[in-house]
Design a protein around this motif. Structure first.
Motif, mmCIF file in Angstrom:
data_model
loop_
_atom_site.group_PDB
_atom_site.id
_atom_site.type_symbol
_atom_site.label_atom_id
_atom_site.label_comp_id
_atom_site.label_asym_id
_atom_site.label_seq_id
_atom_site.Cartn_x
_atom_site.Cartn_y
_atom_site.Cartn_z
ATOM 1 N N UNK A 190 21.649 51.798 45.258
ATOM 2 C CA UNK A 190 22.985 51.370 44.843
ATOM 3 C C UNK A 190 24.038 52.414 45.199
ATOM 4 N N UNK A 191 23.688 53.685 45.065
ATOM 5 C CA UNK A 191 24.636 54.747 45.401
ATOM 6 C C UNK A 191 24.881 54.828 46.905
ATOM 7 N N UNK A 192 23.889 54.489 47.711
ATOM 8 C CA UNK A 192 24.025 54.581 49.167
ATOM 9 C C UNK A 192 24.757 53.385 49.765
ATOM 10 N N UNK A 193 24.797 52.271 49.042
ATOM 11 C CA UNK A 193 25.471 51.089 49.562
ATOM 12 C C UNK A 193 26.976 51.167 49.295
ATOM 13 N N UNK A 194 27.740 50.681 50.236
ATOM 14 C CA UNK A 194 29.199 50.707 50.083
ATOM 15 C C UNK A 194 29.643 49.881 48.880
ATOM 16 N N UNK A 246 30.492 54.939 32.621
ATOM 17 C CA UNK A 246 29.754 53.699 32.417
ATOM 18 C C UNK A 246 30.604 52.641 31.723
ATOM 19 N N UNK A 247 31.568 53.063 30.935
ATOM 20 C CA UNK A 247 32.408 52.102 30.194
ATOM 21 C C UNK A 247 33.841 52.050 30.716
ATOM 22 N N UNK A 275 40.829 61.284 31.577
ATOM 23 C CA UNK A 275 40.065 60.209 30.941
ATOM 24 C C UNK A 275 40.287 58.907 31.689
ATOM 25 N N UNK A 276 39.378 57.937 31.553
ATOM 26 C CA UNK A 276 39.558 56.643 32.231
ATOM 27 C C UNK A 276 40.831 55.938 31.775
ATOM 28 N N UNK A 277 41.316 55.024 32.612
ATOM 29 C CA UNK A 277 42.518 54.261 32.276
ATOM 30 C C UNK A 277 42.241 53.229 31.188
ATOM 31 N N UNK A 278 40.999 52.775 31.085
ATOM 32 C CA UNK A 278 40.628 51.800 30.065
ATOM 33 C C UNK A 278 39.113 51.720 29.948
ATOM 34 N N UNK A 279 38.662 50.920 28.978
ATOM 35 C CA UNK A 279 37.223 50.840 28.716
ATOM 36 C C UNK A 279 36.809 49.374 28.610
ATOM 37 N N UNK A 280 35.572 49.098 28.991
ATOM 38 C CA UNK A 280 35.057 47.736 28.959
ATOM 39 C C UNK A 280 33.535 47.760 28.788
ATOM 40 N N UNK A 281 32.995 46.662 28.257
ATOM 41 C CA UNK A 281 31.551 46.493 28.136
ATOM 42 C C UNK A 281 30.986 45.607 29.249
ATOM 43 N N UNK A 282 31.844 45.208 30.178
ATOM 44 C CA UNK A 282 31.398 44.309 31.245
ATOM 45 C C UNK A 282 30.317 44.948 32.112
ATOM 46 N N UNK A 283 30.427 46.243 32.340
ATOM 47 C CA UNK A 283 29.430 46.910 33.192
ATOM 48 C C UNK A 283 28.043 46.859 32.560
ATOM 49 N N UNK A 284 27.991 47.014 31.252
ATOM 50 C CA UNK A 284 26.703 46.954 30.555
ATOM 51 C C UNK A 284 26.118 45.550 30.669
ATOM 52 N N UNK A 285 26.943 44.541 30.438
ATOM 53 C CA UNK A 285 26.476 43.153 30.513
ATOM 54 C C UNK A 285 26.009 42.805 31.920
ATOM 55 N N UNK A 286 26.796 43.192 32.914
ATOM 56 C CA UNK A 286 26.437 42.868 34.295
ATOM 57 C C UNK A 286 25.179 43.615 34.744
ATOM 58 N N UNK A 328 28.678 51.693 38.629
ATOM 59 C CA UNK A 328 28.801 51.625 37.170
ATOM 60 C C UNK A 328 27.432 51.339 36.542
ATOM 61 N N UNK A 329 26.639 50.483 37.200
ATOM 62 C CA UNK A 329 25.304 50.190 36.694
ATOM 63 C C UNK A 329 24.404 51.413 36.713
ATOM 64 N N UNK A 330 24.550 52.245 37.727
ATOM 65 C CA UNK A 330 23.773 53.481 37.787
ATOM 66 C C UNK A 330 24.108 54.369 36.595
#
Length: 283
Positions: free
Chosen positions: A232-236, A34-35, A44-55, A241-243
């Motif tokens: 959202x999961x079924x759409x290309x 999610x982040x 582990x992820x390459x980096x982290x962000x709060x943009x997904x939460x905001x969007x 991230x929102x899920x």
């Protein structure tokens, strides 16, 4: 005598650690996703962000879906309280056969797949000219959620009534001149409040996370949060991230409410399963 005791203690902690890893690692992975900015082939992820939460929380379609799920969950809890509490109380004090009928009905959601129940509700409503206009309505979805969540409310409340010895409370209230309605509201409900809260949380969580009923009855015309997630999961180009963000958000909300109920229930025992009493009931 000491060595076996230490061995049992170590085994217990190993079991708890294994269970924690089994249930906790998927939650942790979802939270990291999610982040995450990008998550390729590393641990582990390459980096982290709060943009997904905001969007995610800025998506008007998602906000509407969450509102529908909250509405369904809240109404389902309200209806189940009204439907279950009076007859279950009466079954405990006057008519035990009624309790047997309710327990049997509570097994139906486990005997039939949710998809079968959803199709059955829709076809039954559509077979009658009077109810046909409601065969694709959100009200029918609500009734389906009530049917699915019914056992998850019934069993904790039934256990709480057994622990509180409702028959004894009823007899004491009747001696004081209180009628059944007043006894239920002023005497029984305060003594089984933990069971009611526990059952309400389970019923709300069941309704909030239910996908099949809304999808089959209304298609996508009444998009709840689970329907939004699957879409959202079924759409290309879906918002995966929102899920993940909404999955963690829902988990944290249910966890926080559960902790509050657990703290409030420290002095009031409650059972989650029927048929086992934590207090001796008056014969």
């Amino acid at each position: 005598m000491t060595v076996p005791s230490l061995g049992r203690g170590r085994a217990r902690w190993l079991l708890f650690a294994a269970a924690g890893a089994y249930f906790g690692l998927p939650v942790l992975a979802t939270a990291l996703y999610a982040f995450a900015t990008v998550w390729r082939s590393k641990a582990l992820p390459d980096g982290y962000t709060l943009d997904h939460v905001r969007d995610t929380f800025g998506d008007a379609r998602l906000v509407a879906a969450v509102g529908r799920s909250l509405l369904l969950g809240g109404l389902a809890v309200l209806i189940i309280n009204v439907v279950v509490l009076p007859p279950l109380y009466w079954a405990r004090v006057r008519n035990p056969q009624l309790r047997s009928v309710m327990q049997t009905c509570a097994l139906l959601p486990f005997a039939l797949p949710f998809l079968v129940i959803a199709y059955g509700i829709k076809n039954l409503a559509g077979a009658n000219g009077l109810t046909a206009p409601w065969s694709a309505s959100w009200q029918l979805v609500l009734l389906g959620h009530v049917a699915l969540a019914f056992p998850f409310f019934l069993w904790p409340v039934d256990g709480a009534m057994a622990a509180a010895d409702v028959r004894r409370l009823h007899e004491a209230a009747a001696t004081s001149g209180a009628g059944p309605v007043r006894t239920l509201l002023a005497v029984v409900v305060p003594n089984i409040r933990t069971g009611i809260l526990t059952g309400s949380i389970l019923a709300f969580a069941t309704s909030f996370g239910e996908y099949s009923i809304a999808r089959i009855i209304t298609g996508t015309s009444y998009e709840t949060l689970p329907v939004w997630m699957v879409n959202e999961l079924n759409q290309t180009a879906g918002n995966r991230f929102g899920v993940a963000v909404m999955t963690i958000t829902s988990f944290l909300i249910v966890l926080a409410v559960s902790v509050v109920v657990a703290v409030a229930a420290r002095d009031q025992p409650v059972q989650l399963l029927p048929g086992v009493s934590t207090a001796k009931e008056t014969p």
